[in-house]
Design an enzyme around this catalytic site. Structure first.
Site, PDB file in Angstrom:
ATOM      1  N   HIS A   1      15.129 -28.333   6.964  1.00 22.62           N
ATOM      2  CA  HIS A   1      15.080 -26.957   7.483  1.00 22.62           C
ATOM      3  C   HIS A   1      14.041 -26.793   8.585  1.00 22.62           C
ATOM      4  O   HIS A   1      13.604 -25.676   8.864  1.00 22.62           O
ATOM      5  CB  HIS A   1      14.812 -25.966   6.339  1.00 22.62           C
ATOM      6  CG  HIS A   1      15.978 -25.812   5.411  1.00 22.62           C
ATOM      7  ND1 HIS A   1      15.888 -25.204   4.175  1.00 22.62           N
ATOM      8  CD2 HIS A   1      17.288 -26.186   5.552  1.00 22.62           C
ATOM      9  CE1 HIS A   1      17.083 -25.219   3.592  1.00 22.62           C
ATOM     10  NE2 HIS A   1      17.937 -25.814   4.397  1.00 22.62           N
TER      11      HIS A   1
ATOM     12  N   ASN B   1      11.201 -27.602   2.804  1.00 23.44           N
ATOM     13  CA  ASN B   1       9.992 -26.875   3.198  1.00 23.44           C
ATOM     14  C   ASN B   1       9.630 -27.173   4.651  1.00 23.44           C
ATOM     15  O   ASN B   1       9.799 -28.293   5.128  1.00 23.44           O
ATOM     16  CB  ASN B   1       8.822 -27.256   2.294  1.00 23.44           C
ATOM     17  CG  ASN B   1       9.103 -26.909   0.843  1.00 23.44           C
ATOM     18  OD1 ASN B   1       9.981 -26.098   0.562  1.00 23.44           O
ATOM     19  ND2 ASN B   1       8.385 -27.540  -0.074  1.00 23.44           N
TER      20      ASN B   1
ATOM     21  N   GLU C   1      11.739 -23.197 -13.889  1.00 21.94           N
ATOM     22  CA  GLU C   1      12.738 -22.567 -14.767  1.00 21.94           C
ATOM     23  C   GLU C   1      14.087 -23.183 -14.425  1.00 21.94           C
ATOM     24  O   GLU C   1      14.203 -23.842 -13.383  1.00 21.94           O
ATOM     25  CB  GLU C   1      12.768 -21.060 -14.494  1.00 21.94           C
ATOM     26  CG  GLU C   1      13.098 -20.769 -13.044  1.00 21.94           C
ATOM     27  CD  GLU C   1      12.738 -19.364 -12.585  1.00 21.94           C
ATOM     28  OE1 GLU C   1      12.224 -18.575 -13.391  1.00 21.94           O
ATOM     29  OE2 GLU C   1      13.003 -19.080 -11.410  1.00 21.94           O
TER      30      GLU C   1
ATOM     31  N   ASN D   1      11.700 -28.263 -12.441  1.00 20.63           N
ATOM     32  CA  ASN D   1      11.542 -26.919 -11.880  1.00 20.63           C
ATOM     33  C   ASN D   1      10.861 -26.019 -12.908  1.00 20.63           C
ATOM     34  O   ASN D   1      10.921 -26.270 -14.115  1.00 20.63           O
ATOM     35  CB  ASN D   1      12.920 -26.345 -11.505  1.00 20.63           C
ATOM     36  CG  ASN D   1      12.838 -25.267 -10.442  1.00 20.63           C
ATOM     37  OD1 ASN D   1      12.179 -25.440  -9.420  1.00 20.63           O
ATOM     38  ND2 ASN D   1      13.495 -24.138 -10.671  1.00 20.63           N
TER      39      ASN D   1
ATOM     40  N   ALA E   1       5.418 -27.942 -11.225  1.00 13.59           N
ATOM     41  CA  ALA E   1       5.588 -29.205 -10.491  1.00 13.59           C
ATOM     42  C   ALA E   1       4.303 -30.038 -10.532  1.00 13.59           C
ATOM     43  O   ALA E   1       4.364 -31.267 -10.621  1.00 13.59           O
ATOM     44  CB  ALA E   1       5.979 -28.924  -9.043  1.00 13.59           C
TER      45      ALA E   1
ATOM     46  N   TYR F   1       6.283 -15.909  11.432  1.00 12.77           N
ATOM     47  CA  TYR F   1       6.066 -17.361  11.434  1.00 12.77           C
ATOM     48  C   TYR F   1       4.654 -17.721  11.908  1.00 12.77           C
ATOM     49  O   TYR F   1       4.069 -18.703  11.433  1.00 12.77           O
ATOM     50  CB  TYR F   1       7.151 -18.079  12.256  1.00 12.77           C
ATOM     51  CG  TYR F   1       8.441 -18.182  11.472  1.00 12.77           C
ATOM     52  CD1 TYR F   1       8.611 -19.186  10.528  1.00 12.77           C
ATOM     53  CD2 TYR F   1       9.454 -17.254  11.631  1.00 12.77           C
ATOM     54  CE1 TYR F   1       9.773 -19.266   9.773  1.00 12.77           C
ATOM     55  CE2 TYR F   1      10.619 -17.324  10.879  1.00 12.77           C
ATOM     56  CZ  TYR F   1      10.772 -18.335   9.953  1.00 12.77           C
ATOM     57  OH  TYR F   1      11.909 -18.415   9.192  1.00 12.77           O
TER      58      TYR F   1
ATOM     59  N   SER G   1      15.375 -23.323  -6.078  1.00 14.67           N
ATOM     60  CA  SER G   1      16.184 -22.404  -6.888  1.00 14.67           C
ATOM     61  C   SER G   1      17.655 -22.783  -6.929  1.00 14.67           C
ATOM     62  O   SER G   1      18.415 -22.277  -7.744  1.00 14.67           O
ATOM     63  CB  SER G   1      16.062 -20.982  -6.328  1.00 14.67           C
ATOM     64  OG  SER G   1      16.457 -20.970  -4.968  1.00 14.67           O
TER      65      SER G   1
ATOM     66  N   CYS H   1      12.678 -24.907  22.302  1.00 16.84           N
ATOM     67  CA  CYS H   1      12.937 -24.090  23.485  1.00 16.84           C
ATOM     68  C   CYS H   1      14.407 -23.681  23.518  1.00 16.84           C
ATOM     69  O   CYS H   1      15.291 -24.544  23.524  1.00 16.84           O
ATOM     70  CB  CYS H   1      12.570 -24.858  24.754  1.00 16.84           C
ATOM     71  SG  CYS H   1      12.918 -23.873  26.241  1.00 16.84           S
TER      72      CYS H   1
END
Ligand code: BJW
Length: 245
Positions: A120, A103, A214, A212, A230, A67, A188, A128
């Site tokens: 997310h 995202n 695909e 999208n 996009a 990260y 997806s 913490c």
């Protein structure tokens, strides 16, 4: 392809409430890697290693370094025309547009969007594990810095891993249920609950559109699907919408 794949089918009229769900595909043209590569690895890691609480407990150093690298890489990327177009749409319709993003980057905000739900979590935040407080964070976490709230060295990335509850679910479902149009961009359709939003929308009579690269795993559930980049599809769709509003 869904209904009217060869041309616009919506008869838009005011007032119009829109929910746009975005995924990794919207940031791909900014240079942010997507998750599901053909080799099944995510930047060289199995997803269980880096995106589960169990993976973190097993190897916190690996997860922090993963990260930290992504947080540093954020400084080198910029919003692309798809982010810009959604910010332009918000300027036109205000609070009638809600962007729900999976995202953890900040490219929607940097493009100028204000009504963004990060279901997310966010890369630029630390959580913490000792006191539960959240802190804006743009540095590394691998050095195990102390929590500014309680002083304990238990800060983790403030992101939602598999098995954890995504943020603001009530607000998201309410926005979808009350919307006129639900649009899914660059995802997806492999990860729930986001992958189920199109079904929620349809159950409430909301028009649905997929943009999208695909066909996604859920493409058959959408009223209409357009496939391509996009950075091309989103500005074109926003222009189309703005000429009809
Ligand atoms: C382009 C493009 C371009 C490329 N232009 N497009 C069995 C069945 C059903 C569900 C489950 C199950 N077992 C477990 C579950 C639940 C689990 C789950 O969904 N697992 C699946 C693997 C099946 N989900 C959870 O655990 C979630 N929590 C949960 O369910 O809590 C209980 C609950 C119940 C009911 C209500 C509410 C809660 C938590 C999920 C957390 C996901 N976390 C991650 C990591 C976040 C931190 C980080 O970023 O590091 O989130 S995993 C990863 O996947 C990340 C993403 O946000 C997420 C989705 O990925 P996304 O965005 O779709 O990316 P890709 O790469 O998959 O796709 C990109 C797409 O873009 C592709 O289609 C490309 O074609 C396209 N593209 N370039 C347009 N230029």
């Amino acid at each position: 392809m869904g209904l009217g794949g060869s041309g616009p089918t919506h008869n838009y009229s005011r007032p119009m409430r829109i929910v746009v769900l975005t995924g990794a595909g919207i940031s791909a043209e900014s240079g942010v890697p997507t998750f599901r590569d053909s080799d099944g690895l995510w930047e060289g890691h199995h997803v269980e290693e880096v995106a589960t609480p169990e993976g973190y407990d097993a190897d916190p150093v690996l997860v922090h370094e993963f990260y930290d690298a992504r947080r540093r890489a954020l400084q080198k990327v910029e919003p692309n025309p798809a982010h810009d177009a959604l910010a332009r749409l918000e300027q036109a319709v205000g609070e009638d547009l809600v962007v729900v993003t999976q995202n953890i980057d900040d490219l929607h905000e940097r493009a100028g969007s204000h009504h963004v739900v990060h279901m997310h979590g966010e890369l630029l935040s630390a959580l913490c594990r000792a006191c539960g407080s959240r802190h804006c964070w743009d540095g590394d976490l691998s050095g195990r810095p102390a929590c500014p709230g309680c002083g304990v060295r238990e800060l983790r990335p403030d992101v939602v891993w598999f098995g954890e509850m995504p943020h603001e679910m009530e607000r998201i479902y309410r926005a979808i249920d009350d919307a006129d149009l639900f649009v899914s961009v660059g995802t997806s359709g492999a990860v729930y609950p986001a992958a189920g939003f199109v079904i929620e929308a349809r159950a409430h009579g909301v028009q649905t559109l997929e943009l999208n690269l695909e066909p996604s795993e859920g493409t058959a559930f959408f009223d209409e699907a357009r496939h391509g980049r996009a950075g091309v599809l989103v500005p074109a769709w926003v222009n189309e919408l703005l000429t009809r509003l």
